[in-house]
Design an enzyme around this catalytic site. Structure first.
Site, mmCIF file in Angstrom:
data_model
loop_
_atom_site.group_PDB
_atom_site.id
_atom_site.type_symbol
_atom_site.label_atom_id
_atom_site.label_comp_id
_atom_site.label_asym_id
_atom_site.label_seq_id
_atom_site.Cartn_x
_atom_site.Cartn_y
_atom_site.Cartn_z
ATOM 1 N N LYS A 142 -42.452 -21.491 -27.430
ATOM 2 C CA LYS A 142 -43.686 -21.109 -28.125
ATOM 3 C C LYS A 142 -43.905 -21.931 -29.397
ATOM 4 O O LYS A 142 -44.569 -21.492 -30.335
ATOM 5 C CB LYS A 142 -43.716 -19.611 -28.459
ATOM 6 C CG LYS A 142 -43.519 -18.685 -27.272
ATOM 7 C CD LYS A 142 -44.388 -19.054 -26.094
ATOM 8 C CE LYS A 142 -45.891 -18.937 -26.375
ATOM 9 N NZ LYS A 142 -46.712 -19.359 -25.205
ATOM 10 N N GLY A 143 -43.349 -23.137 -29.382
ATOM 11 C CA GLY A 143 -43.542 -24.016 -30.529
ATOM 12 C C GLY A 143 -44.628 -25.050 -30.311
ATOM 13 O O GLY A 143 -45.049 -25.735 -31.238
ATOM 14 N N THR B 173 -44.493 -26.978 -27.028
ATOM 15 C CA THR B 173 -43.882 -28.001 -26.163
ATOM 16 C C THR B 173 -44.824 -28.478 -25.068
ATOM 17 O O THR B 173 -44.815 -29.659 -24.718
ATOM 18 C CB THR B 173 -42.580 -27.477 -25.526
ATOM 19 O OG1 THR B 173 -42.863 -26.290 -24.766
ATOM 20 C CG2 THR B 173 -41.530 -27.158 -26.589
ATOM 21 N N SER C 196 -46.124 -15.259 -31.211
ATOM 22 C CA SER C 196 -46.504 -15.913 -29.954
ATOM 23 C C SER C 196 -45.539 -15.544 -28.835
ATOM 24 O O SER C 196 -45.944 -15.361 -27.682
ATOM 25 C CB SER C 196 -46.516 -17.435 -30.134
ATOM 26 O OG SER C 196 -47.587 -17.832 -30.941
ATOM 27 N N LYS D 281 -52.517 -20.553 -23.169
ATOM 28 C CA LYS D 281 -52.203 -21.141 -24.465
ATOM 29 C C LYS D 281 -53.257 -20.735 -25.484
ATOM 30 O O LYS D 281 -54.444 -20.663 -25.178
ATOM 31 C CB LYS D 281 -52.124 -22.668 -24.369
ATOM 32 C CG LYS D 281 -51.208 -23.176 -23.251
ATOM 33 C CD LYS D 281 -49.779 -22.686 -23.425
ATOM 34 C CE LYS D 281 -48.881 -23.170 -22.299
ATOM 35 N NZ LYS D 281 -47.503 -22.651 -22.397
ATOM 36 N N ARG E 118 -53.560 -17.838 -27.076
ATOM 37 C CA ARG E 118 -54.003 -16.444 -27.047
ATOM 38 C C ARG E 118 -53.915 -15.824 -28.447
ATOM 39 O O ARG E 118 -53.029 -16.153 -29.230
ATOM 40 C CB ARG E 118 -53.119 -15.627 -26.106
ATOM 41 C CG ARG E 118 -53.390 -15.865 -24.625
ATOM 42 C CD ARG E 118 -52.299 -15.227 -23.805
ATOM 43 N NE ARG E 118 -52.597 -15.234 -22.374
ATOM 44 C CZ ARG E 118 -51.691 -15.049 -21.434
ATOM 45 N NH1 ARG E 118 -50.421 -14.859 -21.769
ATOM 46 N NH2 ARG E 118 -52.022 -15.067 -20.167
ATOM 47 N N HIS F 172 -52.984 -13.270 -31.234
ATOM 48 C CA HIS F 172 -51.826 -12.410 -31.439
ATOM 49 C C HIS F 172 -52.265 -10.972 -31.704
ATOM 50 O O HIS F 172 -53.370 -10.738 -32.206
ATOM 51 C CB HIS F 172 -51.008 -12.897 -32.635
ATOM 52 C CG HIS F 172 -50.410 -14.255 -32.435
ATOM 53 N ND1 HIS F 172 -49.922 -15.012 -33.473
ATOM 54 C CD2 HIS F 172 -50.229 -14.995 -31.309
ATOM 55 C CE1 HIS F 172 -49.446 -16.148 -32.998
ATOM 56 N NE2 HIS F 172 -49.637 -16.164 -31.691
#
Length: 306
Positions: free
Chosen positions: A63-64, A66, A154, A269, A271, A273
């Site tokens: 969740k960084g 990638t 995330s 991707k 979304r 929070h």
């Protein structure tokens, strides 16, 4: 003439797929055929392409960012990405299959191209750095990080939607973040955001010069400067430019343009929070303050994290 055409048809049917972008989430791919690696760590095909061990690995973090990073890196003509997250070095069931199986998961490339694979779980697995080092001590590693608190949110959001789609019960975010009025140290997502702890493990095997940290927050807001840094780190010919990116107002983030073809990341991707009470957010900021400070000192950089 007929024999010549038949020969060309048979050759085309046997040829491996030419280098292409990584598959977007949800797309299907056919399994690669396995063959023992040659002495130089490659398997070749008569059409001039070959499978190589990756010279670049995106090691995390989950969740960084990638997926965005590997899609953007694949804009460069020299770089070809493995289609799936391989999980070779962290999953025992895959690791026991050996390097020949790992090689079989790599895309076919031309000799002058570079292969990259990404498996975000590598960064937080204690056994992975040694295993990668034993394969190639000179490999280039990319690590993309976000504000640790944002990354935790995330992480929860992904699990939340996955359980929702499967009609499974889920825990409210407050109940997983806080236990008995304090930060719940048993929540795995918190551990994944303790970058200092995991980075120490990697630096036991690789020098800092072999690991480039991509600022995931900046990559989302302004991707080009971050990708130019990646190009320089990998010593690639400058190719990625402003024309490769355009801001999609509907989605709220940058999408990619490659030779006239436009594509965005999967709908999963970016979304929103869930709402978190300010008091709980403050607890998270305080929890990560010291680990963040140690991480900055470790890598010799600061990041704009809360």
């Amino acid at each position: 003439m007929a024999a010549l055409l038949l020969g060309l048809l048979l050759f085309a049917m046997q040829s491996p797929p030419l280098p292409s972008r990584p598959l977007a989430d949800g797309e299907l791919s056919l399994p690669a055929t396995s063959s023992p690696p040659a002495d130089n760590g490659t398997t070749s095909h008569p059409n001039g392409t070959l499978q190589q061990f990756p010279q670049i690995i995106i090691i995390g973090v989950r969740k960084g960012g990638t997926r965005a990073l590997i899609e953007m890196l694949s804009l460069h003509s020299t770089v070809v990405a493995a289609q799936n997250e391989v999980h070779f070095f962290d999953w025992e069931s895959h690791f026991q299959k050996g390097l020949s199986w790992y090689l079989s998961q790599m895309p076919y490339t031309f000799p002058e191209q570079l292969t990259v694979e990404k498996t975000p779980a590598y960064f937080t697995s204690s056994k992975v750095p040694k295993r990668i080092f034993q394969m190639n001590p000179n490999i280039k590693l990319l690590l993309i990080l976000r504000d640790p608190t944002e990354r935790v949110l995330s992480d929860y959001t992904q699990v939340f939607y996955n359980r929702l789609q499967k009609h499974k019960r889920y825990q409210p975010i407050e109940s997983v973040l806080v236990k008995d009025g304090e930060i719940n140290l048993g929540y795995k997502a918190l551990n994944r955001s303790l970058y200092y702890t995991h980075m120490q493990n990697w630096l036991q095997y690789f020098p800092l010069e072999s690991i480039h940290v991509v600022d995931g927050d900046r990559l989302i807001k302004d991707p080009l400067p971050e990708m130019k840094k990646v190009e320089r780190f990998l010593k690639l010919e400058p190719q990625i430019n402003a024309s490769n990116f355009y801001f999609n107002k509907t989605k709220g983030f940058y999408c990619l343009r490659d030779h006239g073809r436009e594509r965005c990341l999967h709908d999963s991707k970016g979304r929103a929070h869930p709402h978190v009470a300010p008091a709980i957010l403050q607890k998270l900021y305080q929890f990560f303050h010291q680990p963040n400070k140690k991480f900055f000192e470790l890598v010799g950089r600061t990041f704009n994290w809360n």
